[in-house]
Design an enzyme around this catalytic site. Sequence first.
Site, PDB file in Angstrom:
ATOM      1  N   TYR A 151     -55.452  48.476   7.464  1.00  0.00           N
ATOM      2  CA  TYR A 151     -55.629  48.646   6.049  1.00  0.00           C
ATOM      3  C   TYR A 151     -55.711  50.173   5.747  1.00  0.00           C
ATOM      4  CZ  TYR A 151     -56.979  48.428   1.284  1.00  0.00           C
ATOM      5  OH  TYR A 151     -57.238  48.553  -0.058  1.00  0.00           O
ATOM      6  N   ASN A 179     -62.929  51.382   1.646  1.00  0.00           N
ATOM      7  CA  ASN A 179     -62.814  52.085   0.320  1.00  0.00           C
ATOM      8  C   ASN A 179     -63.591  51.227  -0.569  1.00  0.00           C
ATOM      9  OD1 ASN A 179     -60.821  49.670   0.345  1.00  0.00           O
ATOM     10  ND2 ASN A 179     -59.466  50.376  -1.209  1.00  0.00           N
ATOM     11  N   TYR A 180     -64.050  50.153  -0.590  1.00  0.00           N
ATOM     12  CA  TYR A 180     -64.628  49.637  -1.597  1.00  0.00           C
ATOM     13  C   TYR A 180     -66.179  49.490  -1.286  1.00  0.00           C
ATOM     14  CZ  TYR A 180     -65.154  46.038  -5.355  1.00  0.00           C
ATOM     15  OH  TYR A 180     -65.943  45.142  -6.411  1.00  0.00           O
ATOM     16  N   LEU A 190     -29.208  32.935 -32.102  1.00  0.00           N
ATOM     17  CA  LEU A 190     -29.968  31.567 -32.238  1.00  0.00           C
ATOM     18  C   LEU A 190     -30.719  31.235 -30.995  1.00  0.00           C
ATOM     19  CD1 LEU A 190     -27.147  29.398 -34.017  1.00  0.00           C
ATOM     20  CD2 LEU A 190     -28.637  31.075 -34.785  1.00  0.00           C
ATOM     21  N   ALA A 191     -32.268  30.916 -31.210  1.00  0.00           N
ATOM     22  CA  ALA A 191     -33.052  30.943 -30.202  1.00  0.00           C
ATOM     23  C   ALA A 191     -34.146  29.863 -30.616  1.00  0.00           C
ATOM     24  CB  ALA A 191     -33.546  32.185 -29.894  1.00  0.00           C
ATOM     25  N   ARG A 223     -34.180  19.172 -22.622  1.00  0.00           N
ATOM     26  CA  ARG A 223     -33.475  19.004 -21.079  1.00  0.00           C
ATOM     27  C   ARG A 223     -34.054  19.724 -19.887  1.00  0.00           C
ATOM     28  NH1 ARG A 223     -27.394  18.673 -22.264  1.00  0.00           N
ATOM     29  NH2 ARG A 223     -28.127  19.675 -24.078  1.00  0.00           N
ATOM     30  N   ALA A 267     -62.276  55.196  19.951  1.00  0.00           N
ATOM     31  CA  ALA A 267     -61.997  53.566  19.596  1.00  0.00           C
ATOM     32  C   ALA A 267     -63.238  53.311  19.294  1.00  0.00           C
ATOM     33  CB  ALA A 267     -61.493  52.965  20.689  1.00  0.00           C
TER      34      ALA A 267
HETATM   35  C1  UD1 Z   1     -22.926  23.955 -30.372  1.00  0.00           C
HETATM   36  C2  UD1 Z   1     -21.759  23.751 -31.401  1.00  0.00           C
HETATM   37  C3  UD1 Z   1     -20.677  23.286 -30.454  1.00  0.00           C
HETATM   38  C4  UD1 Z   1     -20.238  24.118 -29.221  1.00  0.00           C
HETATM   39  C5  UD1 Z   1     -21.454  24.256 -28.387  1.00  0.00           C
HETATM   40  C6  UD1 Z   1     -21.403  25.292 -27.519  1.00  0.00           C
HETATM   41  C7  UD1 Z   1     -22.442  23.340 -33.425  1.00  0.00           C
HETATM   42  C8  UD1 Z   1     -22.509  22.282 -34.502  1.00  0.00           C
HETATM   43  N1  UD1 Z   1     -22.074  23.021 -32.113  1.00  0.00           N
HETATM   44  O1  UD1 Z   1     -23.279  22.642 -29.931  1.00  0.00           O
HETATM   45  O2  UD1 Z   1     -19.349  23.131 -31.249  1.00  0.00           O
HETATM   46  O3  UD1 Z   1     -19.263  23.696 -28.427  1.00  0.00           O
HETATM   47  O4  UD1 Z   1     -22.920  24.795 -29.318  1.00  0.00           O
HETATM   48  O5  UD1 Z   1     -22.389  25.338 -26.389  1.00  0.00           O
HETATM   49  O6  UD1 Z   1     -22.889  24.606 -33.513  1.00  0.00           O
HETATM   50  N2  UD1 Z   1     -30.163  26.124 -32.363  1.00  0.00           N
HETATM   51  C9  UD1 Z   1     -31.109  26.608 -33.310  1.00  0.00           C
HETATM   52  N3  UD1 Z   1     -31.645  25.788 -34.514  1.00  0.00           N
HETATM   53  C10 UD1 Z   1     -31.157  24.672 -34.645  1.00  0.00           C
HETATM   54  C11 UD1 Z   1     -30.078  24.117 -33.500  1.00  0.00           C
HETATM   55  C12 UD1 Z   1     -29.614  24.703 -32.661  1.00  0.00           C
HETATM   56  O7  UD1 Z   1     -31.482  27.694 -33.421  1.00  0.00           O
HETATM   57  O8  UD1 Z   1     -31.470  23.983 -35.536  1.00  0.00           O
HETATM   58  C13 UD1 Z   1     -29.784  26.860 -31.487  1.00  0.00           C
HETATM   59  C14 UD1 Z   1     -30.266  26.279 -30.038  1.00  0.00           C
HETATM   60  O9  UD1 Z   1     -31.296  27.081 -29.583  1.00  0.00           O
HETATM   61  C15 UD1 Z   1     -29.104  26.928 -29.139  1.00  0.00           C
HETATM   62  C16 UD1 Z   1     -27.946  26.846 -29.971  1.00  0.00           C
HETATM   63  O10 UD1 Z   1     -28.453  27.087 -31.414  1.00  0.00           O
HETATM   64  O11 UD1 Z   1     -29.381  28.177 -28.710  1.00  0.00           O
HETATM   65  C17 UD1 Z   1     -26.831  25.842 -29.888  1.00  0.00           C
HETATM   66  O12 UD1 Z   1     -27.467  24.848 -30.265  1.00  0.00           O
HETATM   67  P1  UD1 Z   1     -27.238  23.190 -29.665  1.00  0.00           P
HETATM   68  O13 UD1 Z   1     -28.016  22.102 -30.114  1.00  0.00           O
HETATM   69  O14 UD1 Z   1     -27.211  23.523 -28.103  1.00  0.00           O
HETATM   70  O15 UD1 Z   1     -25.606  23.006 -29.839  1.00  0.00           O
HETATM   71  P2  UD1 Z   1     -24.563  22.279 -29.198  1.00  0.00           P
HETATM   72  O16 UD1 Z   1     -24.730  20.581 -29.582  1.00  0.00           O
HETATM   73  O17 UD1 Z   1     -24.508  22.571 -28.023  1.00  0.00           O
END
Ligand code: UD1
Length: 455
Positions: free
Chosen positions: A362, A382-383, A6-7, A13, A419
């Site tokens: 150089y 060189n240039y 998940l990314a 923040r 020199a």
């Molecule tokens: C989540 C978990 C929580 C856990 C915590 C650990 C859920 C609901 N909660 O909370 O239980 O303790 O991680 O760090 O799963 N992301 C997406 N799409 C979205 C939302 C999030 O890709 O719609 C990705 C974010 O980029 C991130 C990860 O999922 O890499 C976690 O998302 P984040 O919103 O940080 O979850 P937490 O509220 O921290």
Amino acid sequence: MNIVILAAGTGKRMRSALPKVLHPLAGRPLLAHVLDTARTLNPSCLVVVIGHGAQAVRDAVAAPDVQFAIQAEQLGTGHAVQQALPLLDHAQPTLVLYGDVPLTRASTLKRLTDSAAEGCYGVLTVTLDDPAGYGRIVRDQTGSVVCIVEEKDASAEQRRIAEINTGIVVAPTAQLAMWLASLKNDNAQGEFYLTDVVERATAAGFDVVSAQPDDVWETLGVNSKQQLAELERIYQRRAAEALLAAGVTLADPARFDVRGSLRCGADVSIDVNCVFEGDVTLGDDVTIGPNCVIRDAVIGVGTRVDAFTHIDGAQIGTNAVLGPYARLRPGATLKDETHVGNFVEVKNAVLGHGTKANHLTYIGDADIGARVNIGAGTITCNYDGANKHRTVIDDDVFVGSDTQLVAPVHVGRNVTIAAGTTVWKDVEDHALVLNGKTQITKTGYVRPVKHKPKR
Ligand code: UD1
Ligand code: CA
């Protein structure tokens, strides 16, 4: 096994225009670390869910073995996993990782996937002194996991639970697809929580198992620059400890950074504040002085690199002496027993065995033979404003101080350059070369005197 990373999140923040998962840890994007770990598990299918900054994230980590799923709106972790489902093999289990949790050991993930081998749902949990902010693991009297409750949805009693959800889970994919389809977003954050799948699994009679990492830092995520800096220090401390364990001397393991791979022979010694980037190999008995930056370099046995030396893309032989304040740029090849001293820059040039350039020089686009002595202030021109040309200097040449070599030019063996000479024509072996200059001396000269300002 399928792996979904998940990314898609925004990473508000971080207060940065760069998508969170692309912030560098040890010189590489957070997500690249997660992908590396994922690959060690040999997944049959590897999917990254992208959304915020999708194009940049895709460009940064695109590879033949990586597929991307787009989550256009970030509606929660459950919704994010759902976007990957069409790309997954539903006959294989799916492991969910987080692009912003970079330090999880492969052995920990293996433990989780092994414990969940028989089609059950596996959750990686950890017990924290301060569980604030995390989802809590709720167990029944027998110790079985019942559900995961997000902090924002938790009762006061649930908030006292110290065992938390790391977010990393493994699940049977076909069932996961069904459970995800049934998720609701009637919770404090209005999101589709992946964590709610646990209740669906237990209700369907599936076992929910848990596994724990060896170290808490394996599950730490990056939400802020503070946390990024903390993880960087954890990474660097571990890298330093591994080198110390292998017998490398580090003057201070807390003042040492490796952003890539550093291989060291026996009895290597590294002083404080050095940064190693890319692929660096240090031979036996190499000594690195303080404040050096070394990138993509091979340094031979017994070579000494003195303080404040900057090396990038260079090959250095054995028993060479570099610095202090030397600069080697890409394509610098220094043979054994060469000396390159302060404020000497070498680029795309070979220095033969025993050749010395100790001060203010150089050397660019040059082939310099063995035992050549290059005086202070020598410059290869060189240039020509349009193209680069090579300077060739054969063995045993003596280059006097303040010499300019206007390339292309070839200086034969055993030549002596006086020199202050500008060499723009080839010089045959054994010659002395100098420019006609006259020294004019006027005796009894009186220097100008500074006028006193009038008031
Ligand atoms: C989540 C978990 C929580 C856990 C915590 C650990 C859920 C609901 N909660 O909370 O239980 O303790 O991680 O760090 O799963 N992301 C997406 N799409 C979205 C939302 C999030 O890709 O719609 C990705 C974010 O980029 C991130 C990860 O999922 O890499 C976690 O998302 P984040 O919103 O940080 O979850 P937490 O509220 O921290
Ligand atoms: Ca988080």
